[in-house]
Motif scaffolding. Structure first.
Motif, mmCIF file in Angstrom:
data_model
loop_
_atom_site.group_PDB
_atom_site.id
_atom_site.type_symbol
_atom_site.label_atom_id
_atom_site.label_comp_id
_atom_site.label_asym_id
_atom_site.label_seq_id
_atom_site.Cartn_x
_atom_site.Cartn_y
_atom_site.Cartn_z
ATOM 1 N N ALA A 31 0.825 -1.207 0.000
ATOM 2 C CA ALA A 31 0.000 0.000 0.000
ATOM 3 C C ALA A 31 0.861 1.260 0.000
ATOM 4 O O ALA A 31 0.494 2.283 -0.599
ATOM 5 N N HIS A 32 2.002 1.213 0.664
ATOM 6 C CA HIS A 32 2.937 2.339 0.684
ATOM 7 C C HIS A 32 3.452 2.620 -0.720
ATOM 8 O O HIS A 32 3.483 3.777 -1.179
ATOM 9 N N ALA A 33 3.854 1.564 -1.425
ATOM 10 C CA ALA A 33 4.341 1.716 -2.799
ATOM 11 C C ALA A 33 3.236 2.244 -3.707
ATOM 12 O O ALA A 33 3.479 3.111 -4.558
ATOM 13 N N ARG A 72 11.475 8.334 -2.476
ATOM 14 C CA ARG A 72 12.131 7.345 -1.609
ATOM 15 C C ARG A 72 11.332 6.059 -1.543
ATOM 16 O O ARG A 72 11.873 4.955 -1.637
ATOM 17 N N VAL A 73 10.017 6.194 -1.369
ATOM 18 C CA VAL A 73 9.160 5.011 -1.210
ATOM 19 C C VAL A 73 9.005 4.254 -2.525
ATOM 20 O O VAL A 73 8.886 3.035 -2.544
ATOM 21 N N GLY A 74 9.044 4.979 -3.638
ATOM 22 C CA GLY A 74 8.810 4.340 -4.935
ATOM 23 C C GLY A 74 10.042 3.853 -5.656
ATOM 24 O O GLY A 74 9.941 3.042 -6.589
ATOM 25 N N ARG A 75 11.227 4.292 -5.224
ATOM 26 C CA ARG A 75 12.446 3.992 -5.982
ATOM 27 C C ARG A 75 12.686 2.480 -6.124
ATOM 28 O O ARG A 75 12.226 1.696 -5.310
ATOM 29 N N ASP A 76 13.417 2.147 -7.176
ATOM 30 C CA ASP A 76 13.717 0.750 -7.524
ATOM 31 C C ASP A 76 12.435 -0.057 -7.781
ATOM 32 O O ASP A 76 12.182 -1.080 -7.144
ATOM 33 N N PRO A 77 11.626 0.379 -8.747
ATOM 34 C CA PRO A 77 10.391 -0.362 -9.034
ATOM 35 C C PRO A 77 10.609 -1.756 -9.598
ATOM 36 O O PRO A 77 9.716 -2.589 -9.517
ATOM 37 N N ASP A 128 17.723 4.627 -11.909
ATOM 38 C CA ASP A 128 18.144 3.783 -13.034
ATOM 39 C C ASP A 128 17.187 2.625 -13.269
ATOM 40 O O ASP A 128 16.940 2.235 -14.416
ATOM 41 N N LYS A 129 16.646 2.054 -12.181
ATOM 42 C CA LYS A 129 15.740 0.916 -12.323
ATOM 43 C C LYS A 129 14.417 1.335 -12.949
ATOM 44 O O LYS A 129 13.823 0.583 -13.736
#
Length: 385
Positions: free
Chosen positions: A218-220, A291-296, A339-340
């Motif tokens: 839910a955070h993402a 911060r919360v969404g990085r590296d999907p 980058d991701k």
């Protein structure tokens, strides 16, 4: 009691190191960062700042640090340790396990003192991952030693540690939210059965999935929809009427699935989900959407916070449309500094959205879920600001 913690980042200092120090462990951090290692060794202390309606500051004293490449001192620390913990990211558990294998062989030769190894990561059964790496090509002697003297309890960890911009006395001071939870598999503990603030449980799986789905998933979703609609902070995004409705209904879908799979109390899960929304609303955290969404790529992977609850809902023939929305929004997270995220955009642009979904999520191309995600992706594209 001596603890060695791999990972001197915000979670390491602000959560695991914090609780271990409060439990009278002498904490040694291990990290690849020269800056963090040098600063910890220079000051031997840092402050944990709890962000709520008022700030609360606690000093953590008597800590030190070892650089990951300082094998001589690392070997000494591992030999003397009563507890070894990690907060390094699940992707690094394999390499850390291989490193620990050699260090445990050294320990085996000089002591039969028992030790526990606990991976504190946002992943299902993360300690099992590090144990698998340690056991790979292990000698029969080492296998017997591990079985007798080394505990490998899995754990579930929960604390938001944002990169908030607040005044700090030292660069290694860390800000945290006022909530935390650390659940540890009771039956696999060899010696560390009384860490203050930790909960020892017989069956960890429900706690792991509750946290992964209802907090991390839910955070993402909040972050990805917030990014899509132009918000900078989680507490701003969750106040958006559309985002809030999606996240609340995401929780309803996940709560139903958890209740059916683990026979968990439906009302207790619902109450937990309400508390989580309140945590997302905390303006003092200044928790960035980025911060919360990085590296999907990691967060949209097959066994992580969004695809796992989606597959469970699908298997149980339950509603899953809001989880699908979170996944589709993640595919639209195109932050230039990530980058991701850019890897996903490249895959979408070169292969098409359906092939990109398969590549990132591990779903089969003929799965109906791929079509649902792709359809929602096209819908959400129209909302992008």
């Amino acid at each position: 009691m001596k603890a060695v913690h791999f990972g001197a980042g915000n979670i390491g200092r602000g959560f695991i190191g914090y609780l271990l120090s409060k439990s009278d462990y002498q904490v040694t951090f291990v990290d690849i960062s020269d800056f963090l290692v040098d600063e910890i060794n220079k000051h031997k202390e840092y402050t944990v700042i709890t962000l709520s309606t008022s700030e609360n500051k606690e000093k953590i004293n008597g800590v030190d640090a070892i650089h990951l490449k300082d094998l001589e001192n690392l070997e000494k620390a591992i030999i003397e340790a009563d507890l070894i913990t990690t907060s390094i990211g699940a992707n690094n558990l394999g390499s850390t396990g291989k490193l620990l294998k050699g260090l445990l062989e050294k320990r085996m030769a000089v002591t039969d003192k028992k030790v526990d190894i606990i991976a504190c990561e946002n992943a299902i059964m993360a300690t099992d991952m590090i144990k698998k790496a340690i056991l790979e090509d292990a000698s029969e002697e080492l296998v017997k030693y591990l079985d007798a003297y080394v505990g490998f309890p899995n754990s579930a960890v929960d604390r938001i540690v944002p990169n908030v911009n607040i005044e700090k006395e030292l660069p290694i001071d860390v800000a945290v939210e006022d909530f935390y939870e650390w659940d540890i598999e009771k039956g696999k503990v060899k010696v560390n059965g009384s860490v203050a603030g930790a909960e020892y449980v017989e069956n960890l799986a429900p706690y792991l999935e509750r946290k992964l789905f209802l907090l991390n998933g839910a955070h993402a979703t909040t972050a990805y929809l917030g990014y899509l609609l132009g918000y900078n902070f989680i507490h701003e995004a969750i106040k958006d009427e559309y985002i809030r409705a999606v996240v609340v209904d995401f929780h309803k879908e996940a709560v139903k699935a958890l209740s059916e799979k683990h026979k968990m109390d439906f009302n207790a899960l619902t109450e937990y989900s309400h508390k989580l929304i309140g945590r997302f609303e905390n303006p003092y955290l200044q928790d960035e959407v980025f911060r919360v969404g990085r590296d999907p790529i990691r967060k949209l992977s097959a066994n992580d916070r969004l695809i796992t609850p989606l597959k469970l809902c699908y298997e149980l023939n339950l509603e899953n449309g809001n989880i699908v929305t979170g996944i589709a929004a993640g595919l639209l997270f195109d932050a230039k500094d990530d980058d991701k995220a850019q890897e996903i955009q490249t895959a979408i642009n070169t292969k098409g959205v359906k092939e990109a979904i398969v590549q990132v999520t591990g779903l089969s191309i003929d799965s109906p879920l791929v079509d649902l995600i792709a359809k929602k992706y096209e819908e959400l594209k129209k909302l992008k600001k």
